[in-house]
Design a protein around this motif. Structure first.
Motif, PDB file in Angstrom:
ATOM      1  N   CYS A   4      11.730  12.563   1.620  1.00 37.89           N
ATOM      2  CA  CYS A   4      11.512  11.109   1.649  1.00 37.89           C
ATOM      3  C   CYS A   4      11.442  10.549   3.064  1.00 37.89           C
ATOM      4  O   CYS A   4      11.082   9.374   3.236  1.00 37.89           O
ATOM      5  CB  CYS A   4      12.627  10.396   0.884  1.00 37.89           C
ATOM      6  SG  CYS A   4      12.757  10.861  -0.859  1.00 37.89           S
ATOM      7  N   LEU A  15       7.980   9.083   4.268  1.00 33.50           N
ATOM      8  CA  LEU A  15       7.665   7.797   3.648  1.00 33.50           C
ATOM      9  C   LEU A  15       8.503   6.677   4.261  1.00 33.50           C
ATOM     10  O   LEU A  15       8.012   5.559   4.459  1.00 33.50           O
ATOM     11  CB  LEU A  15       7.896   7.876   2.143  1.00 33.50           C
ATOM     12  CG  LEU A  15       7.483   6.638   1.336  1.00 33.50           C
ATOM     13  CD1 LEU A  15       5.985   6.383   1.504  1.00 33.50           C
ATOM     14  CD2 LEU A  15       7.819   6.813  -0.134  1.00 33.50           C
ATOM     15  N   ARG A  23       0.820  -1.214   0.000  1.00 34.24           N
ATOM     16  CA  ARG A  23       0.000   0.000   0.000  1.00 34.24           C
ATOM     17  C   ARG A  23       0.854   1.263   0.000  1.00 34.24           C
ATOM     18  O   ARG A  23       0.353   2.340  -0.343  1.00 34.24           O
ATOM     19  CB  ARG A  23      -0.917   0.002   1.218  1.00 34.24           C
ATOM     20  CG  ARG A  23      -1.985  -1.079   1.177  1.00 34.24           C
ATOM     21  CD  ARG A  23      -2.846  -1.050   2.426  1.00 34.24           C
ATOM     22  NE  ARG A  23      -3.838  -2.123   2.416  1.00 34.24           N
ATOM     23  CZ  ARG A  23      -4.688  -2.365   3.411  1.00 34.24           C
ATOM     24  NH1 ARG A  23      -4.666  -1.600   4.496  1.00 34.24           N
ATOM     25  NH2 ARG A  23      -5.554  -3.360   3.322  1.00 34.24           N
ATOM     26  N   CYS A  24       2.108   1.150   0.380  1.00 32.04           N
ATOM     27  CA  CYS A  24       3.004   2.314   0.360  1.00 32.04           C
ATOM     28  C   CYS A  24       3.576   2.580  -1.033  1.00 32.04           C
ATOM     29  O   CYS A  24       4.172   3.643  -1.251  1.00 32.04           O
ATOM     30  CB  CYS A  24       4.158   2.113   1.347  1.00 32.04           C
ATOM     31  SG  CYS A  24       3.652   1.975   3.074  1.00 32.04           S
ATOM     32  N   PHE A  39       2.299   5.792  -2.838  1.00 25.74           N
ATOM     33  CA  PHE A  39       2.906   7.006  -2.278  1.00 25.74           C
ATOM     34  C   PHE A  39       4.357   7.154  -2.737  1.00 25.74           C
ATOM     35  O   PHE A  39       4.817   8.267  -3.013  1.00 25.74           O
ATOM     36  CB  PHE A  39       2.844   6.968  -0.749  1.00 25.74           C
ATOM     37  CG  PHE A  39       1.449   6.910  -0.203  1.00 25.74           C
ATOM     38  CD1 PHE A  39       0.665   8.047  -0.134  1.00 25.74           C
ATOM     39  CD2 PHE A  39       0.916   5.712   0.228  1.00 25.74           C
ATOM     40  CE1 PHE A  39      -0.625   7.999   0.371  1.00 25.74           C
ATOM     41  CE2 PHE A  39      -0.370   5.643   0.730  1.00 25.74           C
ATOM     42  CZ  PHE A  39      -1.145   6.787   0.798  1.00 25.74           C
ATOM     43  N   PHE A  79       4.276   8.319  -6.343  1.00 27.10           N
ATOM     44  CA  PHE A  79       3.901   9.735  -6.407  1.00 27.10           C
ATOM     45  C   PHE A  79       5.056  10.628  -5.967  1.00 27.10           C
ATOM     46  O   PHE A  79       5.317  11.680  -6.579  1.00 27.10           O
ATOM     47  CB  PHE A  79       2.677   9.977  -5.526  1.00 27.10           C
ATOM     48  CG  PHE A  79       2.251  11.414  -5.459  1.00 27.10           C
ATOM     49  CD1 PHE A  79       1.602  12.011  -6.530  1.00 27.10           C
ATOM     50  CD2 PHE A  79       2.516  12.173  -4.331  1.00 27.10           C
ATOM     51  CE1 PHE A  79       1.217  13.343  -6.473  1.00 27.10           C
ATOM     52  CE2 PHE A  79       2.130  13.502  -4.270  1.00 27.10           C
ATOM     53  CZ  PHE A  79       1.481  14.092  -5.341  1.00 27.10           C
ATOM     54  N   LEU A  80       5.773  10.208  -4.924  1.00 21.53           N
ATOM     55  CA  LEU A  80       6.915  10.999  -4.457  1.00 21.53           C
ATOM     56  C   LEU A  80       8.019  11.041  -5.506  1.00 21.53           C
ATOM     57  O   LEU A  80       8.616  12.101  -5.754  1.00 21.53           O
ATOM     58  CB  LEU A  80       7.441  10.410  -3.148  1.00 21.53           C
ATOM     59  CG  LEU A  80       8.614  11.144  -2.492  1.00 21.53           C
ATOM     60  CD1 LEU A  80       8.213  12.564  -2.131  1.00 21.53           C
ATOM     61  CD2 LEU A  80       9.087  10.395  -1.257  1.00 21.53           C
TER      62      LEU A  80
END
Length: 249
Positions: free
Chosen positions: A130, A133, A37-38, A41, A44-45
């Motif tokens: 970062c 995250l 699920r990460c 993200f 996108f980052l």
């Protein structure tokens, strides 16, 4: 009264032991799902950081190649000469002589104020971007340990419900173990009716011929497949070469 302990190898892999520091198989599946699920993200980052670097490169190229500097210099000389020695000539020289001028001017200008002034992000700024995250990924890895306390907390506030859950789990494991033993007996019986393969016969002959080779040519449990140890029990039937571990025996 039937007991469940010690658990079989197949049964212990489906349970979570709170005192074990290592991540166990049921927790590993949940942890992998949380890490997956990460990934959006992370993508996108990476997209945002790549877009930022791309825009910075474009604006830097525009700033470097579109810079124009103008330099303008001019000079002006005006001189009026009145010839003659008469009184009128002297009067004109004193009057018109004020018009004699001489000046030089220079001007430099550029379009620097109209050009973009991009500022790129440093490595430290990228690291700080970062960092959340990375903290989220660490939480996904470490959350399995606090989750082990959920059952204890629920049992503290709802003891009757916990007793019902334990009784249900006990009966479920008894049924599964009964079905498991029934299926394994059928599988062992089918294997016994089949003729042994050439490799199996050769392995048995080597073990009987050279007993010292048993350390290298170890058998496995017929049911669970664990390697042979001194605790393994052979089948009492002399014509059967099956071997069982302590839990399966």
């Amino acid at each position: 009264k039937q007991t469940l302990l010690p658990l079989l190898k197949e049964e212990s892999s489906s349970f979570i032991f709170p005192c074990k520091p290592a991540v166990q198989r049921p927790e590993l599946q949940y942890m992998v799902m949380e890490l997956l699920r990460c990934i959006p993200f992370l993508l996108f980052l990476l997209f945002v950081c790549g877009l930022d670097h791309f825009l910075y490169s474009i604006l830097s190229i525009i700033q470097h190649h579109s810079f124009i500097e103008y330099s303008y210099q001019t000079s002006h000389h005006l001189s009026v000469n009145v010839m003659g020695t008469s009184l009128m000539a002297q009067l004109l020289r004193s009057t018109i002589g004020a018009l004699n001028t001489s000046f030089e001017s220079g001007m430099e200008t550029s379009n620097r104020a109209c050009l973009p002034q991009p500022t790129g992000m440093t490595r430290q700024q990228y690291l700080y971007t970062c960092l959340p995250l990375g903290a989220l990924a660490l939480l996904c890895l470490a959350q399995v340990y606090p989750f082990r306390l959920r059952r204890a907390i629920a049992a503290f506030y709802f003891p009757k419900r916990e007793k019902t859950r334990v009784l249900f789990l006990y009966n479920k494991l008894l049924r599964q173990r009964k079905n498991f033993l029934h299926l394994q007996r059928g599988r062992v019986a089918r294997q016994a009716r089949q003729p042994p393969e050439l490799g199996t016969v050769l392995l048995r002959w080597c073990r009987r011929r050279w007993p010292w080779m048993r350390r290298c040519l170890r058998q496995r449990c017929t049911l669970c497949g664990t390697p042979e140890t001194p605790e393994h029990q052979p089948c009492p039937n002399p014509d059967c070469f099956a071997l069982y571990c302590e839990s399966c025996w």
